[in-house]
Each structure stands twice: as C-alpha cells, then as structure tokens.
Scaffold this active site. Structure first.
Site, short mmCIF file in Angstrom:
data_model
loop_
_atom_site.label_atom_id
_atom_site.label_comp_id
_atom_site.label_asym_id
_atom_site.label_seq_id
_atom_site.Cartn_x
_atom_site.Cartn_y
_atom_site.Cartn_z
N LYS A 14 -37.97 -26.63 -59.08
CA LYS A 14 -39.15 -26.91 -58.27
C LYS A 14 -40.44 -26.51 -58.98
O LYS A 14 -41.46 -27.19 -58.83
CB LYS A 14 -39.06 -26.26 -56.89
CG LYS A 14 -39.24 -24.76 -56.88
CD LYS A 14 -39.11 -24.19 -55.48
CE LYS A 14 -38.92 -22.69 -55.51
NZ LYS A 14 -40.01 -21.89 -56.06
N ARG A 89 -42.13 -19.60 -47.16
CA ARG A 89 -40.74 -19.33 -47.53
C ARG A 89 -39.93 -18.86 -46.34
O ARG A 89 -38.74 -18.61 -46.48
CB ARG A 89 -40.75 -18.22 -48.57
CG ARG A 89 -39.74 -18.42 -49.67
CD ARG A 89 -40.08 -17.38 -50.71
NE ARG A 89 -39.24 -17.32 -51.85
CZ ARG A 89 -39.61 -17.74 -53.06
NH1 ARG A 89 -40.75 -18.35 -53.23
NH2 ARG A 89 -38.82 -17.54 -54.08
N ARG A 128 -32.00 -20.06 -67.96
CA ARG A 128 -33.37 -19.56 -68.03
C ARG A 128 -33.37 -18.07 -68.34
O ARG A 128 -34.21 -17.58 -69.10
CB ARG A 128 -34.08 -19.81 -66.69
CG ARG A 128 -35.53 -19.39 -66.70
CD ARG A 128 -36.21 -19.81 -65.42
NE ARG A 128 -35.74 -19.04 -64.26
CZ ARG A 128 -36.03 -19.34 -63.00
NH1 ARG A 128 -36.79 -20.38 -62.71
NH2 ARG A 128 -35.58 -18.59 -62.02
N ARG A 134 -36.35 -13.33 -67.67
CA ARG A 134 -37.07 -12.90 -66.47
C ARG A 134 -36.33 -11.76 -65.81
O ARG A 134 -35.10 -11.82 -65.66
CB ARG A 134 -37.19 -14.07 -65.48
CG ARG A 134 -38.58 -14.63 -65.42
CD ARG A 134 -38.63 -15.86 -64.56
NE ARG A 134 -38.35 -15.60 -63.15
CZ ARG A 134 -38.63 -16.47 -62.19
NH1 ARG A 134 -39.20 -17.63 -62.48
NH2 ARG A 134 -38.36 -16.19 -60.94
N ARG A 145 -31.43 -13.74 -54.12
CA ARG A 145 -32.48 -14.75 -53.91
C ARG A 145 -31.89 -16.02 -53.30
O ARG A 145 -32.50 -16.63 -52.43
CB ARG A 145 -33.19 -15.05 -55.23
CG ARG A 145 -34.02 -13.83 -55.69
CD ARG A 145 -34.40 -13.94 -57.13
NE ARG A 145 -35.47 -14.90 -57.34
CZ ARG A 145 -35.61 -15.65 -58.43
NH1 ARG A 145 -34.72 -15.56 -59.40
NH2 ARG A 145 -36.61 -16.46 -58.55
P1 AMP Z 1 -40.31 -17.71 -57.18
O1 AMP Z 1 -40.77 -17.87 -58.58
O2 AMP Z 1 -40.93 -18.71 -56.23
O3 AMP Z 1 -38.83 -17.69 -57.04
O4 AMP Z 1 -40.84 -16.28 -56.70
C1 AMP Z 1 -40.48 -15.11 -57.37
C2 AMP Z 1 -40.52 -13.90 -56.42
O5 AMP Z 1 -41.86 -13.74 -55.89
C3 AMP Z 1 -39.64 -14.03 -55.19
O6 AMP Z 1 -38.29 -13.66 -55.43
C4 AMP Z 1 -40.34 -13.08 -54.22
O7 AMP Z 1 -40.07 -11.72 -54.56
C5 AMP Z 1 -41.81 -13.33 -54.53
N1 AMP Z 1 -42.35 -14.43 -53.69
C6 AMP Z 1 -42.76 -15.67 -54.13
N2 AMP Z 1 -43.19 -16.41 -53.11
C7 AMP Z 1 -43.04 -15.65 -51.99
C8 AMP Z 1 -43.30 -15.87 -50.60
N3 AMP Z 1 -43.79 -17.04 -50.16
N4 AMP Z 1 -43.05 -14.86 -49.76
C9 AMP Z 1 -42.57 -13.68 -50.18
N5 AMP Z 1 -42.28 -13.42 -51.46
C10 AMP Z 1 -42.52 -14.39 -52.37
#
Ligand code: AMP
Length: 197
Positions: A14, A89, A128, A134, A145
């Site tokens: 995404k 989310r 990745r 990461r 996650r």
């Molecule tokens: P992502 O790259 O979108 O998977 O985001 C990485 C991390 O950032 C997630 O595992 C959460 O810890 C935090 N995060 C990102 N977006 C949100 C959100 N909308 N609400 C809460 N935590 C978020």
C-alpha cells in the site's frame, strides 16, 4: 480535488502504490507510518513519544495520530486533495477523520482496498526486513501488526463499504499492473484523468 484512502495489511504494497497513485493524481501521499518513522529518526518530541510503540508494532494513540493527520492535512498542498495511507486504522479514527473532513465540507471520494493473501504479505515483509532492516519487521512484531490489522483495521472497510466508496483491488501482480488496476477502478468512479464520468 481527489481525496483517497488506501487500506491493506502490512506487506500489501500500500505504501508503494499509495505514492504512485498520489503522483498520478498530483496530490500528496500522507503516510502516518512515514511521519512517525521520520519523527523517530529525527529524534523530535513526537518521535520520542512514539518510538517504543512503533517498535512493538502497537498502535499510537488515536488522539495523537489524529492530531498529526489534522496538522498535515491543513498544509496548503493538501487543500486540493490527498491520499491517506495508514490512517484511519480503527473505527475511532474513522470518527475523528469524519469530523475533521465534515468541518471542511469534504469527504473521501474512494477507499482503495488492496487485497493480498496473508502468505504473500508475510513473504513480502520478510523480504523488506532483509533489504531495509526496519526495526518493526521482526517475526513477532509482524504477527502483532497483522493481528491488529485483522481485528481493528479490517472493520473500517465495512463502514466505508456502507458508504459505497470502497474499491477492492487485487494486489498480486507486477507494480505496474497493480497501479493500472487501481487507476482503472478510480476512473470507473469518475475520478482522475480520462475518467468515465
Ligand atoms: P505503517 O508503516 O503504516 O505500517 O505504520 C508503522 C507503525 O506506525 C504502525 O505499526 C503503528 O505503530 C504506527 N501507526 C501508523 N499509522 C497509525 C495509525 N493510524 N494509528 C496508530 N498508529 C499508527
């Protein structure tokens, strides 16, 4: 004026597709994950607040996340549209975003649901992890996650489905194929260049 949201589990691509679609539409891609990772890397106050949470793969609080998004969407470059990646989310964040957009007399035009089988997302995340290292790409954190996605994020799609804005797009294939599919589905809604309506 195109306001989009892209939703998919970790490893669905995404982030990559979000950037491509935002470019095609000439709108900024707003990724909360990127904002948080950037803040951690820069060692800002926000970064210090969220570092441990992100590393555990847990969710940052709804209040803090929504405040960050409101701030970002209030920047001039987002006045004519944006693509949200990773926010909202959960159901509470949908309510926060609704309230913010209603205050601007706006709404999401389309929600792109990127559909990728679980085994495929896990394979992509592992790749990745090997490439980028990461800190939230370890096996245990990935499982956390994905569980959070299924429990908290998947239900937001039902909310948007009742509003008739969700486009389900097959997320398996080459990057170009997937981008083309997304653009075709948005065009079928009358969004973007060469749109039907
Ligand atoms: P992502 O790259 O979108 O998977 O985001 C990485 C991390 O950032 C997630 O595992 C959460 O810890 C935090 N995060 C990102 N977006 C949100 C959100 N909308 N609400 C809460 N935590 C978020």
């Amino acid at each position: 004026m195109t306001r989009l949201l892209i939703v998919g589990p970790q490893g669905s691509g995404k982030g990559t597709q979000g950037v491509r679609i935002a470019e095609a539409f000439g709108i900024p891609a707003v990724s909360t994950g990127d904002v948080f990772r950037g803040a951690v890397a820069a060692g800002t106050e926000l970064g210090q607040q969220v570092k441990a949470i992100i590393e555990a793969g847990d969710l940052v609080s709804d209040e803090l996340t929504s405040a960050v998004v409101r701030d970002r969407l209030s920047q001039p470059d987002a006045a004519d549209g944006f693509l949200l990646d990773g926010y909202p989310r959960n159901i509470a964040q949908v309510a926060h975003l609704d309230e913010f957009l209603e205050g601007r007399d706006e709404q999401l035009d389309a929600v792109i649901e990127l559909v990728v089988p679980r085994e495929e997302s896990i394979a992509r995340i592992s790749q990745r992890a090997a490439e980028q290292g990461r800190s939230d790409d370890t096996e245990e954190v990935i499982a956390n996650r994905l569980a959070i996605f299924e429990r908290e994020t998947a239900p937001i799609l039902d909310v948007y489905r009742t509003r008739g804005v969700v486009d389900r797009v097959d997320g398996v294939g080459s990057l170009d194929e997937i981008t083309d599919r997304i653009i075709a589905s948005l065009q079928a809604r009358g969004l973007g260049r060469g749109a039907a309506a």
